[in-house]
Design a protein around this motif. Structure first.
Motif, PDB file in Angstrom:
ATOM      1  N   ARG A  53       0.832  -1.211   0.000  1.00 38.38           N
ATOM      2  CA  ARG A  53       0.000   0.000   0.000  1.00 38.38           C
ATOM      3  C   ARG A  53       0.865   1.259   0.000  1.00 38.38           C
ATOM      4  NH1 ARG A  53      -5.265  -2.592   2.959  1.00 38.38           N
ATOM      5  NH2 ARG A  53      -4.305  -4.617   3.242  1.00 38.38           N
ATOM      6  N   LYS A  74      -7.856   0.781   1.159  1.00 37.35           N
ATOM      7  CA  LYS A  74      -8.712  -0.231   1.785  1.00 37.35           C
ATOM      8  C   LYS A  74      -9.169  -1.215   0.716  1.00 37.35           C
ATOM      9  CE  LYS A  74     -12.693  -0.108   4.911  1.00 37.35           C
ATOM     10  NZ  LYS A  74     -14.014   0.185   4.363  1.00 37.35           N
ATOM     11  N   TYR A 114      -5.969  -2.973   6.379  1.00 38.18           N
ATOM     12  CA  TYR A 114      -6.360  -1.570   6.540  1.00 38.18           C
ATOM     13  C   TYR A 114      -6.353  -1.197   8.022  1.00 38.18           C
ATOM     14  CZ  TYR A 114      -8.840   2.823   5.987  1.00 38.18           C
ATOM     15  OH  TYR A 114      -9.178   4.159   6.019  1.00 38.18           O
TER      16      TYR A 114
END
Ligand SMILES: [Zn+2]
Ligand SMILES: [Zn+2]
Length: 252
Positions: free
Chosen positions: A28, A216, A228
């Motif tokens: 991420r 997410k 997340y």
């Protein structure tokens, strides 16, 4: 605590450290930039990532971005559609090795995929010392086992911290083969609830391929993206900043 529970706790703690690096920092953070690593944290991750996970951050990001660009085609670095489920374990290893070599040789499509990353392939890989993290964690495991007198803690620790190939196989193989879809992405990505639970949200491949820039990976109220949650913890600890807070919406 019983011996078995101690082993499970040590395995899970080490597994969590590995997955934290991969899903929050590598995936991420560095690959999709849906979370921003604070500058000092980013430096720390680049410096320690290969030692902690045994996986080179630049090669991981490169291979992962290519997977997104070429998902389930013949050129995908890891697709169960092309290789079958079990062979994928070997295919993902070979693709990772090829990515490292091509980055070090400056091959155009590989270099272009990670042009924004201002750091080289880790020196461990440049010097052919890729095995040192495996050795280091074996030593740490032995120290834990010796100090506690509980010898099985050594393999429990080592298997947890060096678990990325198995996590990756679950995501890459099962997450592109078994599960349901929320979106028509034009690839074979699926949402696999079991893999999502075991690999902290990474099993929601169908959601993730639909909107890779979302921090997410869950969409429906009953989908649980624990990765997340790790991002929220990291943000509260001042390590990262979650960008956008995009909320995915399902089609139809
Ligand atoms: Zn995928
Ligand atoms: Zn991704």
């Amino acid at each position: 605590m019983s011996y078995a529970l101690e082993c499970i706790a040590v395995f899970l703690a080490a597994y969590l450290v590995n997955i934290f690096y991969i899903t929050v920092f590598y995936h991420r953070g560095l690959a999709h930039r849906s979370v921003r690593l604070k500058p000092r944290v980013r430096k720390f991750v680049i410096w320690t990532g290969n030692w902690v996970t045994a996986i080179d951050p630049k090669a991981w990001v490169c291979m992962h971005r290519m997977h997104h660009q070429l998902a389930d085609t013949l050129l995908d670095p890891h697709s169960p559609v092309q290789s079958g489920l079990w062979k994928l374990m070997l295919v993902q290893l070979r693709s990772y090795e090829r990515t490292l070599v091509c980055l070090m040789k400056g091959r155009a499509p590989y270099v272009a995929a990670v042009r924004d990353l201002d750091f080289p392939v880790n020196w461990l890989n440049r010097k052919g010392l890729w095995f040192l993290p495996y050795t280091l964690h074996a030593v740490i495991g032995l120290v834990i086992g010796t100090a506690s007198g509980a010898w099985l803690l050594a393999p429990a620790y080592w298997l947890g911290i060096m678990s990325h190939p198995v996590q990756a196989w679950m995501v890459n193989a099962l997450g592109h083969r078994f599960g349901y879809v929320n979106f028509e992405n034009g690839d074979n990505s699926k949402n696999n609830t079991w893999v999502a639970l075991l690999v902290m949200g990474e099993g929601y491949q169908n959601n993730h391929h639909h909107q890779p820039q979302s921090p997410k990976f869950s969409v429906k109220w009953w989908e649980l993206d624990l990765g997340y949650f790790l991002c929220l913890v990291a943000e509260a600890a001042g390590l990262i900043e979650i960008k956008g807070r995009l909320r995915l919406t399902t089609q139809g």
